[in-house]
Motif scaffolding. Structure first.
Motif, PDB file in Angstrom:
ATOM      1  N   ASP A  24       0.856  -1.179   0.000  1.00 42.86           N
ATOM      2  CA  ASP A  24       0.000   0.000   0.000  1.00 42.86           C
ATOM      3  C   ASP A  24       0.898   1.238   0.000  1.00 42.86           C
ATOM      4  OD1 ASP A  24      -2.180  -1.724   0.396  1.00 42.86           O
ATOM      5  OD2 ASP A  24      -2.098  -1.503   2.573  1.00 42.86           O
ATOM      6  N   GLU A  25       0.319   2.409  -0.323  1.00 41.02           N
ATOM      7  CA  GLU A  25       1.053   3.668  -0.210  1.00 41.02           C
ATOM      8  C   GLU A  25       0.181   4.663   0.535  1.00 41.02           C
ATOM      9  OE1 GLU A  25       3.787   6.767  -2.698  1.00 41.02           O
ATOM     10  OE2 GLU A  25       2.555   5.367  -3.816  1.00 41.02           O
ATOM     11  N   THR A  26       0.761   5.276   1.573  1.00 39.83           N
ATOM     12  CA  THR A  26       0.031   6.213   2.416  1.00 39.83           C
ATOM     13  C   THR A  26       0.410   7.647   2.081  1.00 39.83           C
ATOM     14  OG1 THR A  26      -0.021   4.583   4.193  1.00 39.83           O
ATOM     15  CG2 THR A  26      -0.439   6.861   4.812  1.00 39.83           C
ATOM     16  N   PHE A  27      -0.605   8.502   1.928  1.00 42.86           N
ATOM     17  CA  PHE A  27      -0.420   9.931   1.674  1.00 42.86           C
ATOM     18  C   PHE A  27      -0.999  10.698   2.857  1.00 42.86           C
ATOM     19  CE2 PHE A  27      -0.890   7.864  -2.402  1.00 42.86           C
ATOM     20  CZ  PHE A  27       0.081   8.446  -3.191  1.00 42.86           C
ATOM     21  N   ILE A  28      -0.220  11.621   3.438  1.00 40.30           N
ATOM     22  CA  ILE A  28      -0.699  12.498   4.496  1.00 40.30           C
ATOM     23  C   ILE A  28      -0.415  13.925   4.046  1.00 40.30           C
ATOM     24  CG2 ILE A  28      -0.521  13.164   6.923  1.00 40.30           C
ATOM     25  CD1 ILE A  28       0.668  10.303   7.409  1.00 40.30           C
ATOM     26  N   VAL A  29      -1.466  14.708   3.785  1.00 43.03           N
ATOM     27  CA  VAL A  29      -1.298  16.071   3.275  1.00 43.03           C
ATOM     28  C   VAL A  29      -1.033  17.020   4.437  1.00 43.03           C
ATOM     29  CG1 VAL A  29      -2.414  17.969   2.044  1.00 43.03           C
ATOM     30  CG2 VAL A  29      -2.723  15.607   1.257  1.00 43.03           C
ATOM     31  N   LEU A  30       0.068  17.756   4.325  1.00 42.11           N
ATOM     32  CA  LEU A  30       0.430  18.743   5.343  1.00 42.11           C
ATOM     33  C   LEU A  30      -0.079  20.132   4.977  1.00 42.11           C
ATOM     34  CD1 LEU A  30       4.114  17.581   5.878  1.00 42.11           C
ATOM     35  CD2 LEU A  30       2.107  16.967   7.237  1.00 42.11           C
ATOM     36  N   GLU A  31       0.047  20.501   3.698  1.00 44.51           N
ATOM     37  CA  GLU A  31      -0.444  21.791   3.195  1.00 44.51           C
ATOM     38  C   GLU A  31      -0.927  21.604   1.771  1.00 44.51           C
ATOM     39  OE1 GLU A  31       2.349  25.034   3.423  1.00 44.51           O
ATOM     40  OE2 GLU A  31       2.966  24.484   5.447  1.00 44.51           O
ATOM     41  N   GLY A  32      -2.030  22.253   1.417  1.00 43.21           N
ATOM     42  CA  GLY A  32      -2.539  22.192   0.057  1.00 43.21           C
ATOM     43  C   GLY A  32      -3.641  21.156  -0.097  1.00 43.21           C
ATOM     44  N   ALA A  33      -3.943  20.858  -1.365  1.00 50.16           N
ATOM     45  CA  ALA A  33      -4.989  19.880  -1.690  1.00 50.16           C
ATOM     46  C   ALA A  33      -4.463  18.928  -2.757  1.00 50.16           C
ATOM     47  CB  ALA A  33      -6.246  20.576  -2.184  1.00 50.16           C
ATOM     48  N   LEU A  34      -4.572  17.639  -2.499  1.00 48.54           N
ATOM     49  CA  LEU A  34      -4.099  16.594  -3.401  1.00 48.54           C
ATOM     50  C   LEU A  34      -5.295  15.801  -3.900  1.00 48.54           C
ATOM     51  CD1 LEU A  34      -1.663  14.906  -4.545  1.00 48.54           C
ATOM     52  CD2 LEU A  34      -1.953  13.458  -2.520  1.00 48.54           C
ATOM     53  N   ARG A  35      -5.369  15.595  -5.209  1.00 52.36           N
ATOM     54  CA  ARG A  35      -6.403  14.728  -5.780  1.00 52.36           C
ATOM     55  C   ARG A  35      -5.714  13.443  -6.224  1.00 52.36           C
ATOM     56  NH1 ARG A  35      -8.384  16.966 -10.832  1.00 52.36           N
ATOM     57  NH2 ARG A  35      -7.192  15.368 -11.885  1.00 52.36           N
ATOM     58  N   ILE A  36      -6.301  12.314  -5.884  1.00 58.30           N
ATOM     59  CA  ILE A  36      -5.793  11.021  -6.330  1.00 58.30           C
ATOM     60  C   ILE A  36      -6.866  10.420  -7.224  1.00 58.30           C
ATOM     61  CG2 ILE A  36      -4.906   8.761  -5.683  1.00 58.30           C
ATOM     62  CD1 ILE A  36      -4.177   9.958  -2.941  1.00 58.30           C
ATOM     63  N   ASP A  37      -6.536  10.303  -8.518  1.00 57.85           N
ATOM     64  CA  ASP A  37      -7.481   9.747  -9.488  1.00 57.85           C
ATOM     65  C   ASP A  37      -7.353   8.236  -9.540  1.00 57.85           C
ATOM     66  OD1 ASP A  37      -8.400  12.271 -10.327  1.00 57.85           O
ATOM     67  OD2 ASP A  37      -6.730  12.469 -11.727  1.00 57.85           O
ATOM     68  N   PHE A  38      -8.493   7.574  -9.656  1.00 55.76           N
ATOM     69  CA  PHE A  38      -8.568   6.134  -9.874  1.00 55.76           C
ATOM     70  C   PHE A  38      -9.322   5.928 -11.181  1.00 55.76           C
ATOM     71  CE2 PHE A  38      -8.357   6.868  -5.350  1.00 55.76           C
ATOM     72  CZ  PHE A  38      -7.310   6.031  -4.976  1.00 55.76           C
ATOM     73  N   ARG A  39      -9.255   4.760 -11.751  1.00 60.67           N
ATOM     74  CA  ARG A  39      -9.947   4.497 -13.005  1.00 60.67           C
ATOM     75  C   ARG A  39     -11.464   4.640 -12.862  1.00 60.67           C
ATOM     76  NH1 ARG A  39      -6.426   5.068 -17.187  1.00 60.67           N
ATOM     77  NH2 ARG A  39      -4.518   3.919 -16.757  1.00 60.67           N
ATOM     78  N   ASP A  40     -11.963   4.517 -11.626  1.00 68.05           N
ATOM     79  CA  ASP A  40     -13.419   4.593 -11.417  1.00 68.05           C
ATOM     80  C   ASP A  40     -13.841   5.750 -10.516  1.00 68.05           C
ATOM     81  OD1 ASP A  40     -12.375   3.620  -9.069  1.00 68.05           O
ATOM     82  OD2 ASP A  40     -13.791   1.966  -8.886  1.00 68.05           O
TER      83      ASP A  40
END
Length: 107
Positions: A24-40
């Motif tokens: 697995d890969e873990t993302f923790i946002v400290l500042e800003g906005a992150l979008r993670i796209d999936f095929r669905d």
């Protein structure tokens, strides 16, 4: 930690589609906005939020503007070389910022 890499990174732009078959890969946002796209679909993370991308699921991170975040990734012995399209990515270590493909310190 236990052979896993914890990285603090700044990202901006669009990444290529990829997956991690063994972890697995873990993302923790400290500042800003992150979008993670999936095929669905997609998820959007804001400051203080965390998401775990499951192993074997294809995804593509995207940051409209600079995002500072922590990433917990696969063991060092399995680190991949990524190709990024229109992306600014720097890894930060004790000695200062470095680029993904270089051991040289960035100024």
């Amino acid at each position: 930690m236990n052979d896993y890499q914890i990285k603090i990174v700044k990202i901006e732009g669009d990444f290529e589609w990829h997956d991690h078959q063994d972890t697995d890969e873990t993302f923790i946002v400290l500042e800003g906005a992150l979008r993670i796209d999936f095929r669905d679909g997609h998820v959007t993370l804001n400051s203080g939020e965390m998401y775990v991308a499951p192993k074997g699921v294809e995804y593509k991170p995207f940051a409209d503007s600079e995002v500072k975040m922590k990433r917990l990734t696969e063991p060092q012995r399995m680190m991949y070389g990524y190709k990024f399209a229109n992306t600014s990515l720097r890894w930060f270590f004790d000695a200062g910022p470095r680029s993904l493909n270089s051991k040289k310190r960035l100024s």
